[in-house]
Design a protein around this motif. Structure first.
Motif, PDB file in Angstrom:
ATOM      1  N   ASP A   1       8.073 -31.875  -1.296  1.00 23.61           N
ATOM      2  CA  ASP A   1       8.553 -30.515  -1.048  1.00 23.61           C
ATOM      3  C   ASP A   1       8.012 -29.531  -2.076  1.00 23.61           C
ATOM      4  N   ALA A   2       7.968 -29.973  -3.335  1.00 24.88           N
ATOM      5  CA  ALA A   2       7.443 -29.099  -4.387  1.00 24.88           C
ATOM      6  C   ALA A   2       5.946 -28.843  -4.193  1.00 24.88           C
ATOM      7  N   MET A   3       5.236 -29.878  -3.692  1.00 29.82           N
ATOM      8  CA  MET A   3       3.794 -29.715  -3.456  1.00 29.82           C
ATOM      9  C   MET A   3       3.543 -28.734  -2.318  1.00 29.82           C
ATOM     10  N   TRP A   4       4.404 -28.807  -1.302  1.00 28.48           N
ATOM     11  CA  TRP A   4       4.263 -27.934  -0.130  1.00 28.48           C
ATOM     12  C   TRP A   4       4.256 -26.466  -0.557  1.00 28.48           C
ATOM     13  N   ASP A   5       5.125 -26.156  -1.534  1.00 24.96           N
ATOM     14  CA  ASP A   5       5.281 -24.753  -1.935  1.00 24.96           C
ATOM     15  C   ASP A   5       4.414 -24.371  -3.116  1.00 24.96           C
ATOM     16  N   SER A   6       3.506 -25.246  -3.537  1.00 24.73           N
ATOM     17  CA  SER A   6       2.658 -24.906  -4.694  1.00 24.73           C
ATOM     18  C   SER A   6       1.268 -25.481  -4.474  1.00 24.73           C
ATOM     19  N   GLU A   7       0.428 -25.244  -5.461  1.00 21.31           N
ATOM     20  CA  GLU A   7      -0.934 -25.782  -5.404  1.00 21.31           C
ATOM     21  C   GLU A   7      -1.045 -26.984  -6.335  1.00 21.31           C
ATOM     22  N   LEU A   8       0.099 -27.411  -6.892  1.00 23.47           N
ATOM     23  CA  LEU A   8       0.060 -28.421  -7.947  1.00 23.47           C
ATOM     24  C   LEU A   8      -0.132 -29.828  -7.399  1.00 23.47           C
ATOM     25  N   SER A   9      -0.655 -30.713  -8.258  1.00 19.87           N
ATOM     26  CA  SER A   9      -0.820 -32.107  -7.876  1.00 19.87           C
ATOM     27  C   SER A   9       0.500 -32.837  -8.082  1.00 19.87           C
ATOM     28  N   ALA A  10       0.628 -34.002  -7.464  1.00 20.47           N
ATOM     29  CA  ALA A  10       1.839 -34.800  -7.605  1.00 20.47           C
ATOM     30  C   ALA A  10       2.091 -35.117  -9.082  1.00 20.47           C
ATOM     31  N   ASP A  11       1.038 -35.507  -9.795  1.00 17.90           N
ATOM     32  CA  ASP A  11       1.207 -35.881 -11.203  1.00 17.90           C
ATOM     33  C   ASP A  11       1.752 -34.727 -12.047  1.00 17.90           C
ATOM     34  N   VAL A  12       1.232 -33.543 -11.803  1.00 17.51           N
ATOM     35  CA  VAL A  12       1.694 -32.376 -12.561  1.00 17.51           C
ATOM     36  C   VAL A  12       3.180 -32.109 -12.286  1.00 17.51           C
ATOM     37  N   ILE A  13       3.585 -32.241 -11.032  1.00 20.77           N
ATOM     38  CA  ILE A  13       4.987 -31.988 -10.665  1.00 20.77           C
ATOM     39  C   ILE A  13       5.898 -33.064 -11.253  1.00 20.77           C
ATOM     40  N   ILE A  14       5.446 -34.320 -11.211  1.00 20.37           N
ATOM     41  CA  ILE A  14       6.229 -35.423 -11.765  1.00 20.37           C
ATOM     42  C   ILE A  14       6.472 -35.179 -13.259  1.00 20.37           C
ATOM     43  N   GLU A  15       5.409 -34.786 -13.946  1.00 21.84           N
ATOM     44  CA  GLU A  15       5.488 -34.529 -15.390  1.00 21.84           C
ATOM     45  C   GLU A  15       6.414 -33.329 -15.658  1.00 21.84           C
ATOM     46  N   ARG A  16       6.160 -32.235 -14.933  1.00 22.55           N
ATOM     47  CA  ARG A  16       6.896 -30.998 -15.150  1.00 22.55           C
ATOM     48  C   ARG A  16       8.393 -31.185 -14.916  1.00 22.55           C
ATOM     49  N   ASP A  17       8.762 -31.862 -13.816  1.00 28.99           N
ATOM     50  CA  ASP A  17      10.170 -31.983 -13.448  1.00 28.99           C
ATOM     51  C   ASP A  17      10.801 -33.284 -13.936  1.00 28.99           C
ATOM     52  N   GLY A  18      10.034 -34.073 -14.673  1.00 29.83           N
ATOM     53  CA  GLY A  18      10.574 -35.340 -15.193  1.00 29.83           C
ATOM     54  C   GLY A  18      11.070 -36.242 -14.088  1.00 29.83           C
ATOM     55  N   LEU A  19      10.247 -36.431 -13.055  1.00 32.51           N
ATOM     56  CA  LEU A  19      10.701 -37.166 -11.874  1.00 32.51           C
ATOM     57  C   LEU A  19      10.251 -38.624 -11.842  1.00 32.51           C
ATOM     58  N   LYS A  20       9.754 -39.098 -12.947  1.00 33.70           N
ATOM     59  CA  LYS A  20       9.289 -40.480 -12.940  1.00 33.70           C
ATOM     60  C   LYS A  20      10.442 -41.427 -12.648  1.00 33.70           C
ATOM     61  N   GLN A  21      10.172 -42.376 -11.781  1.00 31.01           N
ATOM     62  CA  GLN A  21      11.175 -43.387 -11.493  1.00 31.01           C
ATOM     63  C   GLN A  21      11.348 -44.268 -12.743  1.00 31.01           C
ATOM     64  N   VAL A  22      12.606 -44.564 -13.074  1.00 30.81           N
ATOM     65  CA  VAL A  22      12.840 -45.412 -14.234  1.00 30.81           C
ATOM     66  C   VAL A  22      12.822 -46.863 -13.795  1.00 30.81           C
ATOM     67  N   SER A  23      11.825 -47.608 -14.262  1.00 30.59           N
ATOM     68  CA  SER A  23      11.745 -49.019 -13.915  1.00 30.59           C
ATOM     69  C   SER A  23      11.876 -49.863 -15.182  1.00 30.59           C
ATOM     70  N   ASP A  24      12.231 -49.188 -16.260  1.00 26.61           N
ATOM     71  CA  ASP A  24      12.369 -49.877 -17.545  1.00 26.61           C
ATOM     72  C   ASP A  24      13.687 -50.662 -17.533  1.00 26.61           C
ATOM     73  N   VAL A  25      13.585 -51.997 -17.611  1.00 29.00           N
ATOM     74  CA  VAL A  25      14.757 -52.854 -17.458  1.00 29.00           C
ATOM     75  C   VAL A  25      15.833 -52.503 -18.493  1.00 29.00           C
ATOM     76  N   GLY A  26      15.402 -52.291 -19.728  1.00 25.89           N
ATOM     77  CA  GLY A  26      16.356 -51.984 -20.795  1.00 25.89           C
ATOM     78  C   GLY A  26      17.167 -50.732 -20.485  1.00 25.89           C
ATOM     79  N   ALA A  27      16.473 -49.694 -20.040  1.00 28.72           N
ATOM     80  CA  ALA A  27      17.140 -48.419 -19.757  1.00 28.72           C
ATOM     81  C   ALA A  27      18.125 -48.569 -18.605  1.00 28.72           C
ATOM     82  N   ILE A  28      17.701 -49.313 -17.568  1.00 26.03           N
ATOM     83  CA  ILE A  28      18.594 -49.479 -16.417  1.00 26.03           C
ATOM     84  C   ILE A  28      19.801 -50.338 -16.821  1.00 26.03           C
TER      85      ILE A  28
END
Lengths: 95, 475
Positions: free
Chosen positions: B393-420
């Motif tokens: 949805d964020a890409m639809w409304d911008s010219e940004l790449s997925a990576d830039v949006i993930i970084e900007r909005d902190g959307l990385k999925q947490v797969s770190d066992v310790g953190a979970i």
């Protein structure tokens, strides 16, 4: 084959040619004369001869797909019997 | 009694040339009345038609795509009738020697592929338009459309249901737009369908008497008209009546067909070869050149998508529904290396959003490179499906790449066992009641706990890992 008066009247109607009752006899005779000529030609054996679509044995020249005609609406409509809003007007036709 | 419907279609495909079939007047849609009517369309005495080369080559294109015979000598004929939107008194068409004959087009109905034979396709000119309203008892004539090139594509009566007829019409529509010979705009009349419909008792060899439903300009109307007409014919016969050969019109408002003219007053067109036009001759070289300029066809591309990207035949058929979609899919699948994921996204979220905004694939604001960037991040586990939708949805409304949006909005999925694990422990400590319920055998409590963890992670925890760790801790 020969055409009846009825056939001639029908062809005349399809071709939008006015043929009066007085003329129909003469027109029928002329048309049947032409058909007689065709009948004579059909007596010729044409087996194995490809039908001719045009008397000259040349093929069609084609034009490139480009627009070359400007609008000539004004000039064309100046000689039309009746026009309105750019349309040609004709007696009402509804199929 | 069990009845079978027999359907054949005649489709008028408007060719997308810039000039008319027999003159250098423009074919642009929507011009002021009669500003694109040259002396040829007006049928002034002394004018002669000169055939447009692009019309011939577009017809060859379709013929090759239908695996048909290209008649290397074909002939124009005059179809004679009087109507004011046809000033010459005849339409230039083809009769005995059309340019294309004996083709076929494959359709997919359900899971079944069926081959529909195409009898012929011939070149002809369109007529003008008659306007019957508002001219104080007169009819208004606009000749801009007169002389627009058409290909009339006639099928054999090979279809046995409205669904098959629609599938054939859609396949032909896809093909002519794919080949780039027609803009496919049905509202503007670029693709008009006539349906010949008859019924016969199931198992009977000979055909029933047919009625022709004229000028259907949408697939929905085509389906409705055939279904209504079929029912009408069956009821007429079952009530002891007889179907008379006739031409009928479909009224979209009532959903019914009504008689336009019966066979008795059907036109007698008195066709004969047009002496103004010489036979058209097509050389082997010309056919070879047209063939070399053709794009890969939908059927071939479909087979290749199944082979190369592992998508299902059904998905491949959807993806080759238009050339723009097929090209886009191929770019995304190749760049991301994720064929199936690309097919799922294009058929799912992308299609849904386009639909919602009433947009076409060509207007998609996310280019193939950006979408493949998103798919790569789903495939490598960076994004959950839920987060991916958010990034999309964020890409639809911008010219940004997925990576830039993930970084900007902190959307990385947490797969770190310790953190979970840490989050799970906190949730378990805060919800002793749910823990107790689960241990007492209430499976549903686990979902509630997993929901709490996801909430604590702001939707970023890897859901599969959350479930797994929860089960471990509760065991």
């Amino acid at each position: 084959m020969s055409l009846s008066h009825q056939d001639v009247a029908r062809i005349a109607r399809l071709s939008r040619i006015a043929v009066t009752d007085a003329e129909i006899d003469a027109v029928s005779r002329q048309l049947n004369g032409i058909l007689g000529l065709i009948e004579q030609m059909q007596a010729v054996d044409t087996d194995g001869i490809e039908p001719m679509a045009h008397p000259q044995d040349v093929s069609l020249r084609l034009r490139e797909d480009v627009v070359t005609e400007p609008s000539r609406r004004e000039a064309c409509q100046a000689v039309a019997p009746q026009v309105e809003n750019g349309l040609f007007l004709v007696p009402k036709v509804i199929e | 009694m069990k009845w079978e419907v027999v359907i054949g279609l005649e489709v008028h495909v408007q060719l997308n040339t810039v000039s008319k079939i027999f003159s250098g007047a423009s074919t642009a849609f929507g011009a002021e009345p009669n500003t694109q009517a040259s002396l040829v369309e007006l049928a002034l005495p002394g004018v002669l038609p000169v055939l447009n080369k692009a019309v011939v080559e577009k017809a060859i294109r379709l013929g090759l795509a239908l695996d048909a015979t290209i008649n290397q000598k074909n002939v124009f004929a005059r179809k004679n009738y009087f109507y004011p939107d046809l000033p010459k008194g005849y339409q230039i068409s083809q009769m005995e020697l059309p340019i294309v004959e004996h083709g076929k087009l494959n359709i997919l109905v359900g899971d079944e592929e069926k081959s529909i034979r195409v009898t012929r396709a011939h070149m002809e000119e369109d007529a003008g338009k008659s306007l019957h309203e508002d001219f104080h008892g007169m009819t208004g004539i606009d000749l801009n459309r007169a002389g627009t090139p058409l290909l009339e594509v006639v099928s054999e009566p090979d279809m046995r249901s409205a669904e098959e007829a629609v599938a054939y019409a859609k396949a032909l529509h896809t093909l002519v737009t794919w080949l780039g010979i027609c803009d496919g705009n049905m509202q503007e009349g670029s693709f008009r369908v006539d349906a010949n419909v008859s019924v016969r008792p199931f198992g009977q060899a000979e055909f029933g008497t047919r009625r022709e439903v004229k000028n259907l300009n949408s697939f929905r109307f085509l389906e409705q008209a055939i279904k209504y007409e079929t029912q009408w014919q069956i009821e007429t016969i079952e009530d002891g009546g007889k179907v008379q050969q006739a031409t009928v019109l479909f009224d979209p408002d009532s959903g019914e067909t009504r008689m336009m003219r019966s066979k008795e007053d059907a036109h007698d067109y008195r066709y004969f070869p047009d002496p103004d036009l010489l036979p058209v001759r097509i050389s082997n070289e010309q056919i070879a050149r047209v063939r070399s300029e053709m794009p890969e066809l939908p059927a071939q591309m479909k087979a290749r998508f199944v082979d190369a990207f592992g998508v299902t035949p059904y998905d491949a058929a959807v993806l080759t529904g238009s050339r723009a979609l097929a090209t886009y899919f191929e770019s995304v699948a190749t760049a991301s290396g994720q064929g199936k994921l690309a097919a799922n996204w294009l058929g799912g979220d992308v299609a849904a959003r386009l639909n919602r905004e009433g947009k076409d694939i060509a207007e998609l604001p996310i280019n193939a490179e950006r979408l493949s960037g998103l798919l790569v991040r789903i495939a490598d586990g960076t994004l959950s499906n839920k987060l991916a939708k958010q990034v999309f949805d964020a890409m639809w409304d911008s010219e940004l790449s997925a990576d830039v949006i993930i970084e900007r909005d902190g959307l990385k999925q947490v797969s770190d066992v310790g953190a979970i694990e840490k989050m799970v422990e906190e949730v378990l400590a805060a919800n002793p009641k749910a823990v107790e319920e689960f241990r007492a055998g209430k499976e549903k409590a686990l979902n509630a706990l997993a929901g709490q963890v996801m909430k604590a992670s702001k939707g970023k925890a890897n859901p599969a890992q959350v479930q797994e760790i929860l089960k471990q801790k509760l065991a």
